[in-house]
Design a protein around this motif. Structure first.
Motif, PDB file in Angstrom:
ATOM      1  N   CYS A 128       1.134  -1.418   0.128  1.00  9.60           N
ATOM      2  CA  CYS A 128      -0.202  -0.343   0.470  1.00  9.60           C
ATOM      3  C   CYS A 128       0.746   1.349   0.123  1.00  9.60           C
ATOM      4  O   CYS A 128       0.887   1.991  -0.899  1.00  9.60           O
ATOM      5  CB  CYS A 128      -1.256  -0.078   1.270  1.00  9.60           C
ATOM      6  SG  CYS A 128      -2.091  -1.144   1.425  1.00  9.60           S
ATOM      7  N   ASP A 129       2.068   1.368   0.757  1.00  7.64           N
ATOM      8  CA  ASP A 129       2.851   2.189   1.369  1.00  7.64           C
ATOM      9  C   ASP A 129       3.739   2.902  -0.325  1.00  7.64           C
ATOM     10  O   ASP A 129       3.481   3.676  -0.964  1.00  7.64           O
ATOM     11  CB  ASP A 129       3.795   2.227   1.534  1.00  7.64           C
ATOM     12  CG  ASP A 129       3.893   2.474   3.591  1.00  7.64           C
ATOM     13  OD1 ASP A 129       2.211   2.664   3.500  1.00  7.64           O
ATOM     14  OD2 ASP A 129       3.982   1.704   3.996  1.00  7.64           O
ATOM     15  N   ALA A 130       3.577   1.452  -1.153  1.00  5.63           N
ATOM     16  CA  ALA A 130       4.086   2.135  -2.308  1.00  5.63           C
ATOM     17  C   ALA A 130       3.750   2.336  -3.601  1.00  5.63           C
ATOM     18  O   ALA A 130       4.469   3.232  -4.171  1.00  5.63           O
ATOM     19  CB  ALA A 130       4.761   0.233  -3.104  1.00  5.63           C
ATOM     20  N   ALA A 144      12.669   2.131  -6.533  1.00  2.76           N
ATOM     21  CA  ALA A 144      11.420   2.326  -7.569  1.00  2.76           C
ATOM     22  C   ALA A 144      10.778   1.955  -7.885  1.00  2.76           C
ATOM     23  O   ALA A 144      10.639   0.608  -7.335  1.00  2.76           O
ATOM     24  CB  ALA A 144      12.441   2.226  -8.988  1.00  2.76           C
ATOM     25  N   VAL A 145       9.550   2.173  -8.437  1.00  3.32           N
ATOM     26  CA  VAL A 145       8.229   1.649  -8.056  1.00  3.32           C
ATOM     27  C   VAL A 145       7.695   1.899 -10.051  1.00  3.32           C
ATOM     28  O   VAL A 145       7.597   2.803  -9.703  1.00  3.32           O
ATOM     29  CB  VAL A 145       7.682   2.148  -6.657  1.00  3.32           C
ATOM     30  CG1 VAL A 145       5.606   1.490  -6.982  1.00  3.32           C
ATOM     31  CG2 VAL A 145       7.514   2.030  -5.880  1.00  3.32           C
ATOM     32  N   LYS A 146       6.284   0.619  -9.762  1.00  6.21           N
ATOM     33  CA  LYS A 146       6.228   0.955 -11.335  1.00  6.21           C
ATOM     34  C   LYS A 146       4.872   0.220 -10.943  1.00  6.21           C
ATOM     35  O   LYS A 146       4.977  -0.477 -10.865  1.00  6.21           O
ATOM     36  CB  LYS A 146       7.455   0.086 -12.488  1.00  6.21           C
ATOM     37  CG  LYS A 146       6.110   0.166 -13.529  1.00  6.21           C
ATOM     38  CD  LYS A 146       6.793  -0.019 -14.822  1.00  6.21           C
ATOM     39  CE  LYS A 146       6.088   0.158 -15.970  1.00  6.21           C
ATOM     40  NZ  LYS A 146       7.531  -0.503 -17.301  1.00  6.21           N
ATOM     41  N   LEU A 147       3.876   1.141 -11.361  1.00  7.64           N
ATOM     42  CA  LEU A 147       2.332   0.776 -11.263  1.00  7.64           C
ATOM     43  C   LEU A 147       1.877   0.744 -12.357  1.00  7.64           C
ATOM     44  O   LEU A 147       1.647   1.972 -13.572  1.00  7.64           O
ATOM     45  CB  LEU A 147       1.634   1.612 -10.340  1.00  7.64           C
ATOM     46  CG  LEU A 147       0.682   1.493 -10.241  1.00  7.64           C
ATOM     47  CD1 LEU A 147       0.037   0.587  -9.429  1.00  7.64           C
ATOM     48  CD2 LEU A 147      -0.448   2.403  -9.553  1.00  7.64           C
ATOM     49  N   VAL A 148       1.259  -0.549 -12.855  1.00  7.85           N
ATOM     50  CA  VAL A 148       0.771  -0.675 -13.905  1.00  7.85           C
ATOM     51  C   VAL A 148      -0.892  -0.393 -14.099  1.00  7.85           C
ATOM     52  O   VAL A 148      -1.244  -0.875 -13.640  1.00  7.85           O
ATOM     53  CB  VAL A 148       1.029  -1.732 -15.121  1.00  7.85           C
ATOM     54  CG1 VAL A 148       0.450  -1.564 -16.940  1.00  7.85           C
ATOM     55  CG2 VAL A 148       2.545  -1.494 -15.923  1.00  7.85           C
ATOM     56  N   LEU A 199      13.821   6.931  -6.895  1.00 10.07           N
ATOM     57  CA  LEU A 199      14.584   7.754  -5.571  1.00 10.07           C
ATOM     58  C   LEU A 199      16.123   7.912  -5.268  1.00 10.07           C
ATOM     59  O   LEU A 199      16.025   5.953  -5.194  1.00 10.07           O
ATOM     60  CB  LEU A 199      13.527   8.842  -3.749  1.00 10.07           C
ATOM     61  CG  LEU A 199      14.279   8.882  -3.097  1.00 10.07           C
ATOM     62  CD1 LEU A 199      14.460  10.441  -3.583  1.00 10.07           C
ATOM     63  CD2 LEU A 199      13.086   8.642  -1.804  1.00 10.07           C
ATOM     64  N   TYR A 200      16.414   7.995  -5.839  1.00 10.14           N
ATOM     65  CA  TYR A 200      17.742   8.520  -5.529  1.00 10.14           C
ATOM     66  C   TYR A 200      18.215   8.876  -4.045  1.00 10.14           C
ATOM     67  O   TYR A 200      18.010  10.209  -3.449  1.00 10.14           O
ATOM     68  CB  TYR A 200      18.915   8.512  -6.476  1.00 10.14           C
ATOM     69  CG  TYR A 200      19.006   8.116  -7.792  1.00 10.14           C
ATOM     70  CD1 TYR A 200      19.049   7.160  -8.464  1.00 10.14           C
ATOM     71  CD2 TYR A 200      17.935   8.464  -8.656  1.00 10.14           C
ATOM     72  CE1 TYR A 200      18.913   6.249  -9.585  1.00 10.14           C
ATOM     73  CE2 TYR A 200      17.035   7.625 -10.007  1.00 10.14           C
ATOM     74  CZ  TYR A 200      18.128   6.579 -10.096  1.00 10.14           C
ATOM     75  OH  TYR A 200      18.019   6.667 -10.999  1.00 10.14           O
ATOM     76  N   ARG A 201      19.666   7.836  -3.345  1.00 11.92           N
ATOM     77  CA  ARG A 201      20.281   8.109  -2.602  1.00 11.92           C
ATOM     78  C   ARG A 201      20.513  10.082  -2.824  1.00 11.92           C
ATOM     79  O   ARG A 201      20.584  10.767  -1.349  1.00 11.92           O
ATOM     80  CB  ARG A 201      20.981   7.737  -1.676  1.00 11.92           C
ATOM     81  CG  ARG A 201      20.710   6.547  -1.865  1.00 11.92           C
ATOM     82  CD  ARG A 201      22.290   5.341  -0.436  1.00 11.92           C
ATOM     83  NE  ARG A 201      20.941   4.406   0.492  1.00 11.92           N
ATOM     84  CZ  ARG A 201      20.690   4.264   1.070  1.00 11.92           C
ATOM     85  NH1 ARG A 201      19.819   4.947   1.851  1.00 11.92           N
ATOM     86  NH2 ARG A 201      19.862   2.688   1.042  1.00 11.92           N
ATOM     87  N   SER A 202      21.274  10.241  -3.469  1.00 14.39           N
ATOM     88  CA  SER A 202      21.910  11.805  -3.176  1.00 14.39           C
ATOM     89  C   SER A 202      20.021  13.321  -3.678  1.00 14.39           C
ATOM     90  O   SER A 202      19.931  13.779  -3.182  1.00 14.39           O
ATOM     91  CB  SER A 202      22.160  12.043  -5.038  1.00 14.39           C
ATOM     92  OG  SER A 202      20.808  11.969  -5.677  1.00 14.39           O
ATOM     93  N   GLY A 203      18.845  12.265  -3.005  1.00 16.70           N
ATOM     94  CA  GLY A 203      17.805  13.096  -2.820  1.00 16.70           C
ATOM     95  C   GLY A 203      17.065  13.481  -4.560  1.00 16.70           C
ATOM     96  O   GLY A 203      15.724  13.899  -4.761  1.00 16.70           O
ATOM     97  N   GLU A 204      17.760  12.784  -5.486  1.00 11.00           N
ATOM     98  CA  GLU A 204      16.782  13.026  -6.808  1.00 11.00           C
ATOM     99  C   GLU A 204      15.516  12.264  -7.032  1.00 11.00           C
ATOM    100  O   GLU A 204      16.097  11.415  -6.654  1.00 11.00           O
ATOM    101  CB  GLU A 204      17.915  13.234  -8.000  1.00 11.00           C
ATOM    102  CG  GLU A 204      17.460  13.130  -9.137  1.00 11.00           C
ATOM    103  CD  GLU A 204      18.231  13.161 -10.455  1.00 11.00           C
ATOM    104  OE1 GLU A 204      18.023  12.646 -11.046  1.00 11.00           O
ATOM    105  OE2 GLU A 204      19.434  12.066 -10.105  1.00 11.00           O
ATOM    106  N   SER A 205      14.600  13.055  -6.989  1.00 11.56           N
ATOM    107  CA  SER A 205      13.425  11.854  -8.004  1.00 11.56           C
ATOM    108  C   SER A 205      13.306  12.667  -9.247  1.00 11.56           C
ATOM    109  O   SER A 205      13.149  13.443  -9.683  1.00 11.56           O
ATOM    110  CB  SER A 205      12.105  12.341  -6.952  1.00 11.56           C
ATOM    111  OG  SER A 205      11.052  12.073  -6.555  1.00 11.56           O
TER     112      SER A 205
END
Length: 180
Positions: free
Chosen positions: A12-14, A50-54, A75-81
């Motif tokens: 659910c969180d994903a 990473a999450v992919k929802l189809v 979302l990367y550890r650098s904070g880039e989303s």
């Protein structure tokens, strides 16, 4: 359904996360980086999540001419989303607008997080109104109206600035004409 600790809440969180959830507390974490696998003594940590929802769009409920629509977030550890719509990089706002009035959005009630049912039942009148507006399909129009009013305010401020500049230039030109 499943036993405690089997990952029901994680799924659910994903889903909420890929739909644009911005609150780490809603996702049961202290920061957004908590969605990235931190590792175990036997496995090293991941560098990104990473999450992919189809979604099935056979009925064209989503305003796209595709029978399947995929939404993805990284979302990367650098904070880039990054957000993706059918593998094309996009903005969160684009995804949110597309999902408005479908009941699928991150703020909609199609995905109910752990402990939220009491909030829905015992919510304040204003929150209940938002839920009814979402179900009635007017949320998208309220959002567009608010966006248009904000643009109108910015335009009005720009017009005022331009008038001030024009008046200043006219005053300067009069001074130059009378001095010369």
């Amino acid at each position: 359904i499943g036993p405690n600790g089997s990952g029901k809440s994680n799924v659910c969180d994903a889903i909420r996360w890929v739909l644009g959830e911005q609150s780490s507390k809603t996702l049961r974490g202290s920061s957004m980086r908590d969605v990235i696998f931190a590792g175990t003594p036997a496995m090293r940590s991941a560098s990104f999540a990473a999450v992919k929802l189809v979604l099935d769009n056979e009925d064209r409920r989503l305003p796209l001419d595709f029978t399947e629509v995929s939404l993805a977030r990284e979302l990367y550890r650098s904070g880039e989303s990054n957000y993706y719509l059918n593998a094309d990089r996009t903005l969160l706002g684009t995804i949110r607008e597309m999902l408005m009035d479908t009941g699928i959005g991150q703020e909609g009630y199609s995905v109910i997080g752990q402990g939220v049912i009491d909030d829905i039942i015992f919510q304040r009148i204003q929150n209940r109104r938002s839920l009814i507006e979402e179900a009635a399909g007017i949320t998208k129009f309220k959002h567009r109206k608010a966006s248009a009013l904000t643009k109108l305010d910015h335009t009005q401020a720009n017009i005022t600035r331009v008038r001030d500049i024009v008046n200043e230039i006219k005053g300067y030109a009069k001074k130059e004409a009378s001095a010369g």
